[in-house]
Design a protein around this motif. Structure first.
Motif, mmCIF file in Angstrom:
data_model
loop_
_atom_site.group_PDB
_atom_site.id
_atom_site.type_symbol
_atom_site.label_atom_id
_atom_site.label_comp_id
_atom_site.label_asym_id
_atom_site.label_seq_id
_atom_site.Cartn_x
_atom_site.Cartn_y
_atom_site.Cartn_z
ATOM 1 N N VAL A 1 7.100 14.455 7.986
ATOM 2 C CA VAL A 1 6.505 13.821 9.172
ATOM 3 C C VAL A 1 5.580 12.678 8.749
ATOM 4 O O VAL A 1 5.621 11.579 9.323
ATOM 5 C CB VAL A 1 5.748 14.870 10.024
ATOM 6 C CG1 VAL A 1 4.897 14.186 11.086
ATOM 7 C CG2 VAL A 1 6.718 15.840 10.659
ATOM 8 N N VAL A 2 4.743 12.923 7.724
ATOM 9 C CA VAL A 2 3.849 11.872 7.223
ATOM 10 C C VAL A 2 4.670 10.688 6.701
ATOM 11 O O VAL A 2 4.358 9.519 6.980
ATOM 12 C CB VAL A 2 2.909 12.427 6.133
ATOM 13 C CG1 VAL A 2 2.143 11.305 5.448
ATOM 14 C CG2 VAL A 2 1.958 13.440 6.725
ATOM 15 N N ALA A 3 5.748 10.974 5.961
ATOM 16 C CA ALA A 3 6.606 9.905 5.442
ATOM 17 C C ALA A 3 7.251 9.118 6.574
ATOM 18 O O ALA A 3 7.354 7.878 6.511
ATOM 19 C CB ALA A 3 7.672 10.494 4.526
ATOM 20 N N ALA A 4 7.683 9.800 7.643
ATOM 21 C CA ALA A 4 8.289 9.105 8.787
ATOM 22 C C ALA A 4 7.271 8.201 9.478
ATOM 23 O O ALA A 4 7.604 7.074 9.882
ATOM 24 C CB ALA A 4 8.855 10.129 9.777
ATOM 25 N N VAL A 54 0.837 -1.205 0.000
ATOM 26 C CA VAL A 54 0.000 0.000 0.000
ATOM 27 C C VAL A 54 0.873 1.256 0.000
ATOM 28 O O VAL A 54 0.628 2.201 -0.763
ATOM 29 C CB VAL A 54 -0.966 -0.020 1.211
ATOM 30 C CG1 VAL A 54 -1.664 1.308 1.373
ATOM 31 C CG2 VAL A 54 -1.976 -1.142 1.056
ATOM 32 N N ALA A 55 1.916 1.267 0.839
ATOM 33 C CA ALA A 55 2.812 2.428 0.888
ATOM 34 C C ALA A 55 3.547 2.604 -0.439
ATOM 35 O O ALA A 55 3.725 3.733 -0.917
ATOM 36 C CB ALA A 55 3.806 2.269 2.030
ATOM 37 N N ALA A 56 3.975 1.509 -1.053
ATOM 38 C CA ALA A 56 4.694 1.596 -2.327
ATOM 39 C C ALA A 56 3.802 2.131 -3.438
ATOM 40 O O ALA A 56 4.234 2.963 -4.246
ATOM 41 C CB ALA A 56 5.239 0.217 -2.701
ATOM 42 N N GLY A 88 12.126 0.127 5.242
ATOM 43 C CA GLY A 88 11.367 0.919 6.208
ATOM 44 C C GLY A 88 12.275 1.724 7.116
ATOM 45 O O GLY A 88 12.016 2.910 7.383
ATOM 46 N N ILE A 89 13.366 1.109 7.567
ATOM 47 C CA ILE A 89 14.316 1.823 8.430
ATOM 48 C C ILE A 89 15.024 2.915 7.640
ATOM 49 O O ILE A 89 15.148 4.063 8.106
ATOM 50 C CB ILE A 89 15.311 0.834 9.067
ATOM 51 C CG1 ILE A 89 14.592 -0.071 10.067
ATOM 52 C CG2 ILE A 89 16.459 1.583 9.738
ATOM 53 C CD1 ILE A 89 15.433 -1.213 10.594
ATOM 54 N N ALA A 90 15.508 2.586 6.439
ATOM 55 C CA ALA A 90 16.215 3.577 5.618
ATOM 56 C C ALA A 90 15.304 4.748 5.243
ATOM 57 O O ALA A 90 15.706 5.916 5.324
ATOM 58 C CB ALA A 90 16.765 2.911 4.356
ATOM 59 N N GLY A 91 14.070 4.448 4.855
ATOM 60 C CA GLY A 91 13.123 5.507 4.528
ATOM 61 C C GLY A 91 12.757 6.345 5.745
ATOM 62 O O GLY A 91 12.581 7.562 5.647
ATOM 63 N N GLY A 92 12.641 5.700 6.902
ATOM 64 C CA GLY A 92 12.348 6.419 8.132
ATOM 65 C C GLY A 92 13.469 7.368 8.533
ATOM 66 O O GLY A 92 13.216 8.503 8.950
ATOM 67 N N VAL A 93 14.710 6.915 8.390
ATOM 68 C CA VAL A 93 15.854 7.776 8.699
ATOM 69 C C VAL A 93 15.892 8.970 7.752
ATOM 70 O O VAL A 93 16.087 10.119 8.180
ATOM 71 C CB VAL A 93 17.169 6.966 8.641
ATOM 72 C CG1 VAL A 93 18.382 7.887 8.681
ATOM 73 C CG2 VAL A 93 17.221 5.963 9.782
#
Length: 191
Positions: free
Chosen positions: A160-163, A66-68, A131-136
């Motif tokens: 913020v929404v992306a995190a 869904v996120a992709a 998920g970790i790389a995108g969050g960072v």
């Protein structure tokens, strides 16, 4: 969905077949025996086949898919509105109430493609890593929105929404996979 059949659990009970010895035609050395087989009409047996079926529910693959897809849509719209024929950092366009450039659109498309591939192959480790790389990266943009010298034109609210979305992907990747198995037994007559 995995389907497995265990043919080693097959039970085959058949009665013996009676056969008469083949008669010889003629008396020479080149004579070939005539093939005649007599089968007992009561030769009936049964066969039992056990089939097991396992269904699984993987929250990581669903959340990542869904996120992709959302990233691919946002990136595609951003790249289309900003255009790829000129400078990628000009113009700054508005997509879903957030500003972005063609650079940001291309990054979203690339990240979305990799994340969708990981989700479709059900690679939990790849989903967790992305998920970790995108969050960072999103957290860096939250604290420093002008990262890259305003080439991306990213807004703090979008970061913020992306995190939050990347945090949901990491949380889903840490959840266990739910599996349900069932066994079906079928018996049929064999002639």
């Amino acid at each position: 969905m995995k389907i497995r059949s265990d043919r080693s659990a097959t039970v085959d009970e058949r009665e013996q077949m009676a056969a008469a010895p083949p008669p010889f035609v003629g008396e020479g050395a080149d004579d070939v025996p005539a093939r005649a087989v007599v089968v007992d009409q009561a030769a009936v047996g049964s066969e039992t086949v056990l089939t097991s079926h396992t269904a699984s529910f993987e929250p990581a693959s669903i959340v990542a898919s869904v996120a992709a897809i959302a990233l691919l849509l946002l990136g595609g719209i951003t790249a289309a509105r900003a255009g790829l024929d000129g400078s990628l950092d000009e113009p700054v366009v508005t997509v879903a109430r957030y500003t972005a450039t063609a650079w940001l659109g291309l990054i979203e498309i690339g990240f979305g493609l990799v994340l969708l591939t990981a989700a479709l192959t059900r690679s939990h480790s790849a989903i967790l890593f992305l998920g970790i790389a995108g969050g960072v990266a999103a957290l860096v943009a939250v604290f420093q929105p002008s990262v890259g010298g305003d080439v991306l034109a990213i807004e703090r609210e979008f970061a913020v929404v992306a995190a939050i979305v990347m945090g949901a992907i990491v949380a889903a990747a840490l959840l266990p996979t739910a599996r349900r198995s069932s066994v079906v037994r079928r018996t049929s007559d064999v002639n």
